[in-house]
Design a protein around this motif. Sequence first.
Motif, PDB file in Angstrom:
ATOM      1  N   SER A  83       0.154  13.222   3.863  1.00  0.00           N
ATOM      2  CA  SER A  83       0.570  12.377   2.866  1.00  0.00           C
ATOM      3  C   SER A  83       1.130  10.477   4.056  1.00  0.00           C
ATOM      4  O   SER A  83       1.160   9.593   2.878  1.00  0.00           O
ATOM      5  CB  SER A  83       2.037  12.644   2.610  1.00  0.00           C
TER       6      SER A  83
ATOM      7  N   LEU B 149      -0.640   7.039   2.605  1.00  0.00           N
ATOM      8  CA  LEU B 149      -0.564   5.741   1.235  1.00  0.00           C
ATOM      9  C   LEU B 149      -0.620   4.654   2.243  1.00  0.00           C
ATOM     10  O   LEU B 149      -0.733   3.679   2.054  1.00  0.00           O
ATOM     11  CB  LEU B 149       1.448   6.080   1.961  1.00  0.00           C
TER      12      LEU B 149
ATOM     13  N   MET C 220      -3.961   3.477   1.363  1.00  0.00           N
ATOM     14  CA  MET C 220      -4.674   2.981  -0.516  1.00  0.00           C
ATOM     15  C   MET C 220      -4.148   2.549  -0.182  1.00  0.00           C
ATOM     16  O   MET C 220      -4.083   0.991  -0.283  1.00  0.00           O
ATOM     17  CB  MET C 220      -2.973   3.628  -1.380  1.00  0.00           C
TER      18      MET C 220
ATOM     19  N   GLU D 127      -3.418   1.435  -5.851  1.00  0.00           N
ATOM     20  CA  GLU D 127      -2.731   2.412  -6.448  1.00  0.00           C
ATOM     21  C   GLU D 127      -1.396   2.877  -5.432  1.00  0.00           C
ATOM     22  O   GLU D 127      -0.327   2.894  -5.497  1.00  0.00           O
ATOM     23  CB  GLU D 127      -3.794   3.613  -4.591  1.00  0.00           C
ATOM     24  N   TRP D 128      -1.643   1.518  -4.599  1.00  0.00           N
ATOM     25  CA  TRP D 128       0.242   0.613  -4.082  1.00  0.00           C
ATOM     26  C   TRP D 128       0.973   1.203  -5.327  1.00  0.00           C
ATOM     27  O   TRP D 128       2.130   1.357  -5.022  1.00  0.00           O
ATOM     28  CB  TRP D 128      -0.123   0.258  -2.978  1.00  0.00           C
TER      29      TRP D 128
ATOM     30  N   LYS E 268       0.709   1.659  -8.667  1.00  0.00           N
ATOM     31  CA  LYS E 268       1.273   2.553  -9.381  1.00  0.00           C
ATOM     32  C   LYS E 268       2.387   3.531  -8.378  1.00  0.00           C
ATOM     33  O   LYS E 268       3.124   4.039  -9.438  1.00  0.00           O
ATOM     34  CB  LYS E 268       0.195   3.259  -9.373  1.00  0.00           C
ATOM     35  N   THR E 269       2.344   3.795  -7.061  1.00  0.00           N
ATOM     36  CA  THR E 269       2.767   4.685  -6.710  1.00  0.00           C
ATOM     37  C   THR E 269       4.383   4.115  -6.474  1.00  0.00           C
ATOM     38  O   THR E 269       5.508   5.356  -6.338  1.00  0.00           O
ATOM     39  CB  THR E 269       1.771   5.312  -4.872  1.00  0.00           C
ATOM     40  N   LYS E 270       4.719   3.274  -6.093  1.00  0.00           N
ATOM     41  CA  LYS E 270       5.571   2.438  -5.583  1.00  0.00           C
ATOM     42  C   LYS E 270       7.558   2.590  -6.359  1.00  0.00           C
ATOM     43  O   LYS E 270       8.096   3.143  -6.217  1.00  0.00           O
ATOM     44  CB  LYS E 270       6.137   0.981  -5.033  1.00  0.00           C
TER      45      LYS E 270
ATOM     46  N   LYS F  38       7.015   5.413  -8.836  1.00  0.00           N
ATOM     47  CA  LYS F  38       7.281   6.859  -9.049  1.00  0.00           C
ATOM     48  C   LYS F  38       8.738   7.663  -7.807  1.00  0.00           C
ATOM     49  O   LYS F  38       8.509   8.358  -8.365  1.00  0.00           O
ATOM     50  CB  LYS F  38       5.668   7.669  -8.329  1.00  0.00           C
TER      51      LYS F  38
ATOM     52  N   PRO G  94       3.456  10.608  -1.327  1.00  0.00           N
ATOM     53  CA  PRO G  94       1.651  10.784  -2.081  1.00  0.00           C
ATOM     54  C   PRO G  94       1.410  12.331  -1.677  1.00  0.00           C
ATOM     55  O   PRO G  94       2.120  12.659  -0.632  1.00  0.00           O
ATOM     56  CB  PRO G  94       0.904  10.240  -1.127  1.00  0.00           C
TER      57      PRO G  94
END
Length: 481
Positions: free
Chosen positions: A370, A374, A377, A381-382, A384-386, A388, A392
């Motif tokens: 994971s 991260l 990315m 992508e980062w 969008k992930t941050k 949440k 990952p």
Amino acid sequence: MASDLLVDWCTAHNGTFDRSALTFAQTNSLGRGAFALRDLQQGHTLFTLPRHLTLSTRTSSLPSLVGGVDWKKHGLHMGWAGLILCLMWEAAQGTSSKWSTYLASLPIAFDTPMFWSSEDLAQLRGTTVLDKIGKDQAENDYFNKVVPLLKSRADLFGEEHPNPHYSLEVYHIMGSRILSRSFQVEALSTIDSVDSSQTPADEDAEMSLDDPSPHALNDSGSDEAEDYDDSDDEDNPANVAMVPLADMLNARYGYNNAKLFYEEHHLRMATTRSIRQGEQIWNTYGDPPNSDLLRRYGHVDQVPLSDGGLGNPADIVEIRADLVMATAEQRLPQQSGSWSSERVNWWLEEGGDDVFVVDFSNELPEEMTSFVRLLMMSAPEWAKTKPKSKLPKPKVDDVVLSVVADVVRRRLSDYPTTIEDDEALLGSEKEKPISLNLKNAVVVRLGEKRILHGLLRASGGGSKKRKADLTGADGGRAGKR
């Protein structure tokens, strides 16, 4: 023999010892150990020990003599400094101490890295042992916690400075006794449980010697014990105790055949399976890796492995997150300088680990997978992930495999020798003997390197076909240790 005196001492204080069942004798490599004098059945009681004979900050009278306020003022309610001082003080009392016979039976020399030369310590480069010896912290506690109290309480410790009973050397000896022989004695909320396991004091605890009224175990009869013993969690240093007789049993991976059981007033050592006459009686230390065995006890385990070699099946290797980060940064030089630190800070805030553990399973830890995903990315992508706040998914792909292979190679470069060097050194030992310290260091680092080589083979240098090897035989994600 010292062991006979110890048995007599325990039985004189309401303990029991089945002299027809076991005796203590020298072993080939682990000092004294317990051996069966006759065939023993499962569940046979070997000996019992009254709880008041355990030695801790609860049972020693020193904390109450110092007083709860001063005990806390000098920080002796935190860490092991308080218990170490209790052992030093009890030893200084000579035969006036209830534990004089027990203390006289304990070792004064150790093979642990705490006492190694700088040349021997250099052989442990690459292992995590060096970072966990704790000698600097121990000496900091001695000079900042213990020495000020020694100087302020001449009525307890004498006018002489330095006093040979309370020297730094003795402090290290007593600390090593605790590290190698103490039990974690976490309090139980009830006394209904009768099963408890020996666990080193820096391991997770299962066994309890505690009493609902801690001060009831204090020899001074003072309620002041409650002033410094204000918690019952597993991190409470008051839960660490020396346990006579029980600490004389050796341990080896997969060999345990006896266990310490908790009862209301006594501790009871009993067999957990049948033992034949002449066999050694083994307790369990929780099957730690050789790196921990060496650090705590000064020895290593070498038992048959599944591949036909010798080693410790419980060996592990730690891979630091900063090594993974450095590897990822090297692969993405085009990224801005702050990209990795921002992601790492987010990772830690979301509960991610900063060290990843791998073992002989060759399975890649889910959290490491994971973390690699991260770091690798893309910027979108980062973004969008941050928001949440969700790590990952640990999906293994070619990018992850490639990064892992690079990380393992860099981790292997930390060691001073290759795996072939170590195997050759151990293989030639019969013709050219090596020192015990060097042998133990080689066994530790060889076990770790075998794990890393296994992970490197499983990663296939980034080969797609190796995904299944890294995710377990059933094709699922790698298990988290």
